[in-house]
Design an enzyme around this catalytic site. Structure first.
Site, PDB file in Angstrom:
ATOM      1  N   HIS A   1      -0.544  30.593  -8.049  1.00 28.14           N
ATOM      2  CA  HIS A   1      -0.570  30.908  -6.609  1.00 28.14           C
ATOM      3  C   HIS A   1       0.355  29.956  -5.859  1.00 28.14           C
ATOM      4  O   HIS A   1       0.340  28.759  -6.092  1.00 28.14           O
ATOM      5  CB  HIS A   1      -1.996  30.783  -6.053  1.00 28.14           C
TER       6      HIS A   1
ATOM      7  N   TYR B   1      -9.801  30.387   2.835  1.00 29.57           N
ATOM      8  CA  TYR B   1     -10.857  29.453   3.238  1.00 29.57           C
ATOM      9  C   TYR B   1     -11.139  29.771   4.701  1.00 29.57           C
ATOM     10  O   TYR B   1     -10.307  29.487   5.566  1.00 29.57           O
ATOM     11  CB  TYR B   1     -10.389  28.005   3.118  1.00 29.57           C
TER      12      TYR B   1
ATOM     13  N   PRO C   1     -16.929  21.246  -3.227  1.00 29.58           N
ATOM     14  CA  PRO C   1     -15.908  22.112  -3.827  1.00 29.58           C
ATOM     15  C   PRO C   1     -14.800  22.561  -2.873  1.00 29.58           C
ATOM     16  O   PRO C   1     -13.819  23.166  -3.324  1.00 29.58           O
ATOM     17  CB  PRO C   1     -16.711  23.328  -4.322  1.00 29.58           C
TER      18      PRO C   1
ATOM     19  N   LYS D   1     -11.332  20.130  -6.201  1.00 30.07           N
ATOM     20  CA  LYS D   1     -10.868  18.911  -6.867  1.00 30.07           C
ATOM     21  C   LYS D   1     -11.712  18.459  -8.062  1.00 30.07           C
ATOM     22  O   LYS D   1     -11.254  17.640  -8.865  1.00 30.07           O
ATOM     23  CB  LYS D   1     -10.819  17.755  -5.850  1.00 30.07           C
TER      24      LYS D   1
ATOM     25  N   TYR E   1      -3.632  19.410  -1.960  1.00 29.85           N
ATOM     26  CA  TYR E   1      -4.237  20.569  -2.626  1.00 29.85           C
ATOM     27  C   TYR E   1      -3.627  20.793  -4.013  1.00 29.85           C
ATOM     28  O   TYR E   1      -4.348  21.061  -4.978  1.00 29.85           O
ATOM     29  CB  TYR E   1      -4.081  21.833  -1.756  1.00 29.85           C
TER      30      TYR E   1
HETATM   31  P1  RFL Z   1     -19.848  18.857 -16.607  1.00 25.98           P
HETATM   32  O1  RFL Z   1     -19.116  20.117 -16.533  1.00 25.98           O
HETATM   33  O2  RFL Z   1     -21.107  18.713 -15.817  1.00 25.98           O
HETATM   34  O3  RFL Z   1     -20.183  18.623 -18.152  1.00 25.98           O
HETATM   35  C1  RFL Z   1     -21.085  17.615 -18.584  1.00 25.98           C
HETATM   36  C2  RFL Z   1     -21.652  18.038 -19.923  1.00 25.98           C
HETATM   37  O4  RFL Z   1     -22.527  16.999 -20.392  1.00 25.98           O
HETATM   38  C3  RFL Z   1     -23.724  17.593 -20.887  1.00 25.98           C
HETATM   39  N1  RFL Z   1     -24.803  16.581 -20.789  1.00 25.98           N
HETATM   40  C4  RFL Z   1     -25.264  15.884 -21.828  1.00 25.98           C
HETATM   41  N2  RFL Z   1     -24.947  15.910 -23.134  1.00 25.98           N
HETATM   42  C5  RFL Z   1     -25.618  15.064 -23.951  1.00 25.98           C
HETATM   43  N3  RFL Z   1     -26.596  14.233 -23.520  1.00 25.98           N
HETATM   44  C6  RFL Z   1     -26.940  14.158 -22.220  1.00 25.98           C
HETATM   45  N4  RFL Z   1     -27.898  13.331 -21.803  1.00 25.98           N
HETATM   46  C7  RFL Z   1     -26.271  15.023 -21.309  1.00 25.98           C
HETATM   47  N5  RFL Z   1     -26.356  15.232 -19.977  1.00 25.98           N
HETATM   48  C8  RFL Z   1     -25.466  16.186 -19.678  1.00 25.98           C
HETATM   49  C9  RFL Z   1     -23.943  18.820 -20.031  1.00 25.98           C
HETATM   50  O5  RFL Z   1     -24.749  19.793 -20.673  1.00 25.98           O
HETATM   51  C10 RFL Z   1     -22.489  19.302 -19.810  1.00 25.98           C
HETATM   52  O6  RFL Z   1     -22.086  20.225 -20.786  1.00 25.98           O
HETATM   53  O7  RFL Z   1     -18.939  17.594 -16.237  1.00 25.98           O
HETATM   54  P2  RFL Z   1     -17.370  17.352 -16.513  1.00 25.98           P
HETATM   55  O8  RFL Z   1     -17.016  17.686 -17.939  1.00 25.98           O
HETATM   56  O9  RFL Z   1     -17.071  16.004 -15.989  1.00 25.98           O
HETATM   57  O10 RFL Z   1     -16.619  18.456 -15.637  1.00 25.98           O
HETATM   58  C11 RFL Z   1     -16.690  18.421 -14.221  1.00 25.98           C
HETATM   59  C12 RFL Z   1     -16.572  19.831 -13.642  1.00 25.98           C
HETATM   60  O11 RFL Z   1     -17.508  20.659 -14.291  1.00 25.98           O
HETATM   61  C13 RFL Z   1     -16.803  19.866 -12.122  1.00 25.98           C
HETATM   62  O12 RFL Z   1     -16.194  18.766 -11.504  1.00 25.98           O
HETATM   63  C14 RFL Z   1     -16.250  21.143 -11.464  1.00 25.98           C
HETATM   64  O13 RFL Z   1     -16.923  22.281 -11.927  1.00 25.98           O
HETATM   65  C15 RFL Z   1     -16.368  21.088  -9.934  1.00 25.98           C
HETATM   66  N6  RFL Z   1     -15.945  22.318  -9.257  1.00 25.98           N
HETATM   67  C16 RFL Z   1     -14.591  22.589  -9.024  1.00 25.98           C
HETATM   68  N7  RFL Z   1     -13.643  21.740  -9.487  1.00 25.98           N
HETATM   69  C17 RFL Z   1     -12.304  22.037  -9.321  1.00 25.98           C
HETATM   70  O14 RFL Z   1     -11.469  21.238  -9.771  1.00 25.98           O
HETATM   71  N8  RFL Z   1     -11.878  23.202  -8.687  1.00 25.98           N
HETATM   72  C18 RFL Z   1     -12.774  24.093  -8.204  1.00 25.98           C
HETATM   73  O15 RFL Z   1     -12.348  25.143  -7.728  1.00 25.98           O
HETATM   74  C19 RFL Z   1     -14.184  23.791  -8.335  1.00 25.98           C
HETATM   75  N9  RFL Z   1     -15.114  24.650  -7.882  1.00 25.98           N
HETATM   76  C20 RFL Z   1     -16.893  23.240  -8.801  1.00 25.98           C
HETATM   77  C21 RFL Z   1     -16.445  24.408  -8.108  1.00 25.98           C
HETATM   78  C22 RFL Z   1     -18.262  23.033  -9.032  1.00 25.98           C
HETATM   79  C23 RFL Z   1     -19.176  23.963  -8.592  1.00 25.98           C
HETATM   80  N10 RFL Z   1     -20.542  23.700  -8.882  1.00 25.98           N
HETATM   81  C24 RFL Z   1     -21.451  24.670  -9.327  1.00 25.98           C
HETATM   82  C25 RFL Z   1     -21.032  22.338  -8.928  1.00 25.98           C
HETATM   83  C26 RFL Z   1     -17.350  25.336  -7.651  1.00 25.98           C
HETATM   84  C27 RFL Z   1     -18.720  25.118  -7.858  1.00 25.98           C
HETATM   85  C28 RFL Z   1     -19.653  26.154  -7.299  1.00 25.98           C
HETATM   86  C1  PHB Z   2     -13.474  29.131  -7.279  1.00 26.59           C
HETATM   87  O1  PHB Z   2     -12.665  30.042  -7.525  1.00 26.59           O
HETATM   88  O2  PHB Z   2     -14.576  29.070  -7.845  1.00 26.59           O
HETATM   89  C2  PHB Z   2     -13.123  28.105  -6.267  1.00 26.59           C
HETATM   90  C3  PHB Z   2     -11.853  28.112  -5.696  1.00 26.59           C
HETATM   91  C4  PHB Z   2     -11.525  27.167  -4.735  1.00 26.59           C
HETATM   92  C5  PHB Z   2     -12.457  26.214  -4.352  1.00 26.59           C
HETATM   93  C6  PHB Z   2     -13.724  26.195  -4.938  1.00 26.59           C
HETATM   94  C7  PHB Z   2     -14.064  27.147  -5.895  1.00 26.59           C
HETATM   95  O3  PHB Z   2     -12.130  25.304  -3.395  1.00 26.59           O
END
Ligand code: RFL
Ligand code: PHB
Length: 389
Positions: free
Chosen positions: A72, A200, A292, A296, A384
């Site tokens: 994008h 957004y 979110p 980031k 961004y």
């Molecule tokens: P994770 O993905 O939470 O993975 C951690 C893993 O550790 C396991 N675990 C354990 N394993 C062994 N022993 C234990 N005691 C444990 N405790 C936990 C868990 O089961 C899991 O598998 O962390 P990690 O790898 O650091 O990754 C981080 C990302 O997942 C997170 O920052 C992003 O998803 C955030 N996020 C977004 N980030 C972006 O860069 N761009 C986005 O567009 C974006 N959108 C989002 C998001 C997060 C969201 N939610 C639901 C929080 C949108 C949403 C809605």
């Molecule tokens: C997503 O596609 O899940 C998404 C995209 C942009 C954001 C957060 C989540 O800032």
């Protein structure tokens, strides 16, 4: 010593670190609490910075992303009739890639299978020992049996609710937190995106985000009170709220359909310092959470992995510890800048319950300034698409 690096957590951070280290000849063991299916069912991030895209390619997991991902060039930031287009490509020369975290994780699992790395799923009772000794150890339970693995280093990649952060003595760590008074309700629906770039959208009714995964799969979000549950949100209620919040031109094009996933995430900013304690290094959500709004979280996890992997290789190959000594400060410097951007985007784009009329004017003025000033748009774009690693 049983392995060189024990990686706690098999989410995107842990898998990418394992992938990069194993390709460099370093032996690792990943310990994951859940099943692979459970990790792959979590619908989360959707936007990859260009540095993330490049690192995934370098790690040998870029092929499917390059085929299926959607580069994008820009995105829209709107408030009712005020619509600002920010052209990232024009302003920074860089794009972002729309490619879901689920897909990134699947590509990493496939690559790990091909390399034959060690990943233990469904482990419990993980505890970390001897972090101040030459050799450390991680204990856990697998199939009802207690196990112990000795190692040189431990990478805490176990997310916000993991155990690694707590292994740093409470009096040696400091945390910074801001909890926002709302969450995001997200849905996945097999419908065509309402717009070819992300929107957004702030509005008098609150925030909405129109994102996507591919030409027939959308990811849309609406700001909801923290007290709401998924059960409060029928598909009909979601669509009527979403339609009200996006610009009218987009609403006229909106195609609705059944949701195939629906979840609520609270919004929080959180940093725990330092990222290192003895032989333990914290990575990704284990050390920091961003709301979110700036897209980031996953990208910050990837930049932490980049810094740590580059520091672990010389430490393990030749005992050169300079990189590991600098890891915490180095990573935190980038983390705090992403914290600032995510907080600013969240403040600019959400209606806060109980806010006064002044706050609403400040939001609107920020967006209006963005519309008029190329400097402001360039600043947003630079953050961004991702600050350099
Ligand atoms: P994770 O993905 O939470 O993975 C951690 C893993 O550790 C396991 N675990 C354990 N394993 C062994 N022993 C234990 N005691 C444990 N405790 C936990 C868990 O089961 C899991 O598998 O962390 P990690 O790898 O650091 O990754 C981080 C990302 O997942 C997170 O920052 C992003 O998803 C955030 N996020 C977004 N980030 C972006 O860069 N761009 C986005 O567009 C974006 N959108 C989002 C998001 C997060 C969201 N939610 C639901 C929080 C949108 C949403 C809605
Ligand atoms: C997503 O596609 O899940 C998404 C995209 C942009 C954001 C957060 C989540 O800032």
């Amino acid at each position: 010593m049983d392995t060189q690096v024990v990686i706690i957590g098999g989410g995107p951070s842990g898998l990418l670190l394992s992938q990069l280290l194993n390709r460099a000849g370093v032996d690792t063991v990943v310990l994951e609490r859940s099943t692979r299916a459970h990790v792959l069912a979590r619908i989360r991030a959707g936007i990859l910075e260009w540095g993330t895209v490049q690192l995934l390619r370098d790690a040998g997991v870029g092929a499917r992303m390059d085929r299926k991902g959607l580069p994008h060039d820009g995105a829209y930031f709107t408030d009712s009739d005020l619509m600002v287009h920010v052209d990232f490509k024009d302003l920074t020369g860089k794009q972002v890639m729309v490619y879901g975290q689920t897909d990134v994780t699947r590509d990493l699992y496939d690559a790990q299978d091909a390399l034959g790395t060690t990943i233990h799923h469904q482990v419990s009772d993980v505890t970390i020992h001897d972090l101040d000794q030459a050799m450390s150890a991680v204990e856990f339970t697998k199939d009802g049996k207690p196990q112990r693995i000795t190692c040189a280093y431990v990478a805490g990649c176990d997310g916000f609710h993991g155990v690694s952060r707590e292994a740093i003595p409470a009096n040696k760590r400091k945390s910074f937190e801001r909890v926002y008074p709302f969450g995001w309700l997200g849905i996945l629906s097999e419908t065509p995106p309402v717009n070819d770039e992300l929107i957004y959208a702030n509005s008098d009714d609150g925030f909405a985000l129109a994102s996507m995964r591919n030409a027939n799969l959308v990811r849309y979000y609406v700001q909801v009170p923290l007290t709401d549950t998924v059960a409060d949100w029928s598909d009909e209620r979601f669509w009527s709220t979403f339609r009200k919040r996006i610009p009218v031109q987009a609403a006229a094009r909106l195609i609705t359909g059944p949701s195939i996933e629906k979840s609520i995430a609270p919004l929080r900013s959180f940093v725990s310092e330092p990222l290192r304690w003895g032989n333990l290094f914290l990575v990704g959500d284990a050390a920091h959470i961003v709301p979110p709004t700036g897209a980031k979280g996953l990208n910050l996890a990837v930049s932490d992995v980049h810094y740590l992997y580059q520091a672990l290789i010389p430490a393990l190959r030749s005992g050169d510890l300079a990189g590991l000594d600098g890891y915490s400060d180095h990573a935190l410097s980038r983390i705090w800048k992403a914290m600032r951007f995510s907080w600013q985007m969240t403040t600019m784009l959400h209606r806060f319950d109980g806010e006064d009329a002044f706050a609403a004017q400040m939001r609107r003025a920020t967006l209006s300034h963005l519309a008029q000033s190329e400097t402001a748009r360039r600043d947003l774009a630079e953050n961004y698409v991702g600050l350099p690693f």
